[in-house]
Scaffold this motif. Structure first.
Motif, mmCIF file in Angstrom:
data_model
loop_
_atom_site.group_PDB
_atom_site.id
_atom_site.type_symbol
_atom_site.label_atom_id
_atom_site.label_comp_id
_atom_site.label_asym_id
_atom_site.label_seq_id
_atom_site.Cartn_x
_atom_site.Cartn_y
_atom_site.Cartn_z
ATOM 1 N N PHE A 23 4.555 -12.484 -8.235
ATOM 2 C CA PHE A 23 5.010 -12.385 -7.000
ATOM 3 C C PHE A 23 5.847 -11.546 -6.657
ATOM 4 O O PHE A 23 6.184 -11.113 -5.662
ATOM 5 C CB PHE A 23 5.415 -14.065 -6.419
ATOM 6 C CG PHE A 23 4.249 -15.141 -6.185
ATOM 7 C CD1 PHE A 23 3.158 -14.639 -5.116
ATOM 8 C CD2 PHE A 23 4.129 -16.095 -6.593
ATOM 9 C CE1 PHE A 23 2.439 -15.592 -4.863
ATOM 10 C CE2 PHE A 23 3.243 -17.114 -6.506
ATOM 11 C CZ PHE A 23 2.405 -16.755 -5.547
ATOM 12 N N ILE A 24 7.121 -11.607 -7.383
ATOM 13 C CA ILE A 24 8.258 -10.598 -7.199
ATOM 14 C C ILE A 24 7.705 -9.224 -7.190
ATOM 15 O O ILE A 24 8.322 -8.263 -6.287
ATOM 16 C CB ILE A 24 9.355 -10.907 -8.227
ATOM 17 C CG1 ILE A 24 10.112 -12.152 -8.286
ATOM 18 C CG2 ILE A 24 10.298 -9.683 -8.578
ATOM 19 C CD1 ILE A 24 10.690 -12.572 -9.440
ATOM 20 N N LYS A 25 6.885 -8.899 -7.933
ATOM 21 C CA LYS A 25 6.292 -7.359 -7.965
ATOM 22 C C LYS A 25 5.179 -7.264 -6.570
ATOM 23 O O LYS A 25 5.441 -6.188 -5.994
ATOM 24 C CB LYS A 25 5.330 -7.280 -9.009
ATOM 25 C CG LYS A 25 6.126 -7.038 -10.471
ATOM 26 C CD LYS A 25 5.100 -6.918 -11.396
ATOM 27 C CE LYS A 25 6.057 -6.705 -12.820
ATOM 28 N NZ LYS A 25 5.007 -6.587 -13.952
ATOM 29 N N GLU A 26 4.894 -8.169 -6.000
ATOM 30 C CA GLU A 26 4.005 -8.067 -4.772
ATOM 31 C C GLU A 26 4.720 -7.998 -3.455
ATOM 32 O O GLU A 26 4.413 -7.189 -2.593
ATOM 33 C CB GLU A 26 2.892 -9.267 -4.782
ATOM 34 C CG GLU A 26 1.777 -9.109 -3.716
ATOM 35 C CD GLU A 26 0.778 -10.326 -3.655
ATOM 36 O OE1 GLU A 26 0.090 -10.424 -2.750
ATOM 37 O OE2 GLU A 26 0.812 -10.800 -4.837
ATOM 38 N N VAL A 27 5.775 -8.962 -3.309
ATOM 39 C CA VAL A 27 6.523 -9.167 -2.172
ATOM 40 C C VAL A 27 6.977 -7.732 -1.548
ATOM 41 O O VAL A 27 6.707 -7.523 -0.438
ATOM 42 C CB VAL A 27 7.570 -9.886 -2.398
ATOM 43 C CG1 VAL A 27 8.619 -10.003 -1.124
ATOM 44 C CG2 VAL A 27 7.020 -11.261 -2.552
ATOM 45 N N PRO A 28 7.526 -6.697 -2.346
ATOM 46 C CA PRO A 28 7.970 -5.536 -1.855
ATOM 47 C C PRO A 28 6.856 -4.795 -1.111
ATOM 48 O O PRO A 28 6.907 -3.769 -0.411
ATOM 49 C CB PRO A 28 8.712 -4.828 -2.865
ATOM 50 C CG PRO A 28 9.064 -5.896 -3.791
ATOM 51 C CD PRO A 28 7.936 -6.910 -3.704
ATOM 52 N N THR A 29 5.485 -4.942 -1.762
ATOM 53 C CA THR A 29 4.401 -4.092 -1.011
ATOM 54 C C THR A 29 3.838 -4.698 -0.010
ATOM 55 O O THR A 29 2.996 -3.998 0.828
ATOM 56 C CB THR A 29 3.331 -4.013 -2.547
ATOM 57 O OG1 THR A 29 2.803 -5.296 -2.482
ATOM 58 C CG2 THR A 29 4.030 -3.492 -3.515
ATOM 59 N N LEU A 30 4.069 -5.914 0.403
ATOM 60 C CA LEU A 30 3.712 -6.576 1.801
ATOM 61 C C LEU A 30 4.368 -5.977 2.908
ATOM 62 O O LEU A 30 5.352 -5.504 3.090
ATOM 63 C CB LEU A 30 4.204 -8.046 1.733
ATOM 64 C CG LEU A 30 3.421 -9.166 0.623
ATOM 65 C CD1 LEU A 30 4.281 -10.280 0.797
ATOM 66 C CD2 LEU A 30 2.063 -8.904 0.914
ATOM 67 N N THR A 31 3.105 -5.731 3.957
ATOM 68 C CA THR A 31 3.528 -5.006 5.127
ATOM 69 C C THR A 31 3.475 -6.247 6.185
ATOM 70 O O THR A 31 2.911 -7.087 6.043
ATOM 71 C CB THR A 31 2.697 -3.763 5.511
ATOM 72 O OG1 THR A 31 1.423 -4.353 5.586
ATOM 73 C CG2 THR A 31 2.663 -2.904 4.245
#
Length: 138
Positions: A98-106
């Motif tokens: 989740f920590i890796k995915e959050v910054p990629t969310l638009t």
């Protein structure tokens, strides 16, 4: 909208669980119908402001970082991985993923998820307290 909720003394929280949204609305019975109207308005006609999205994403990143330190959460994730394979409705991703995915969310990702999650399926409403059922029928 937040100011209107606060003026009523109402609170609303939203949680995602197994593809469902759980919305909890708390208010005094005297203002419940107005608080419910506001909640329905927020849920059916959201406004995704870019600056607020960035702030929300930062809060989400922080909450996952705190979750890494929460042994109860991490034990539950480990249990779900031991019991269920990926793809099962009760399987959950790791906190690190989740920590890796959050910054990629638009913002568009969130709008798409919102659109797909809040379909025309409907809602189940459970009211607890001193509200008379006939007042809820509109």
């Amino acid at each position: 909208m937040l100011e209107q909720f606060e003026a009523l003394g109402a609170e609303m929280s939203v949680h995602v669980s197994n593809g469902n949204l759980l919305v909890t609305l708390t208010s005094r019975s005297a203002v419940f119908l107005e608080a419910l109207r506001l909640a329905v308005e927020v849920l059916t006609t959201p406004v995704f402001v870019q600056s607020e999205f960035k702030e929300s994403r930062a809060r989400l990143e922080n909450s996952f970082k705190h979750a890494l330190e929460n042994t109860r959460i991490q034990a539950n994730v480990a249990l779900m991985h031991a019991l269920y394979r990926k793809g099962h409705p009760h399987w959950v991703p790791s906190t690190t993923s989740f920590i890796k995915e959050v910054p990629t969310l638009t913002r568009d990702d969130v709008i798409q998820f919102y659109t797909e999650t809040l379909s025309a399926v409907g809602a189940v409403i459970c009211v607890v307290g001193d509200i008379h059922p006939e007042k809820l029928i509109v």
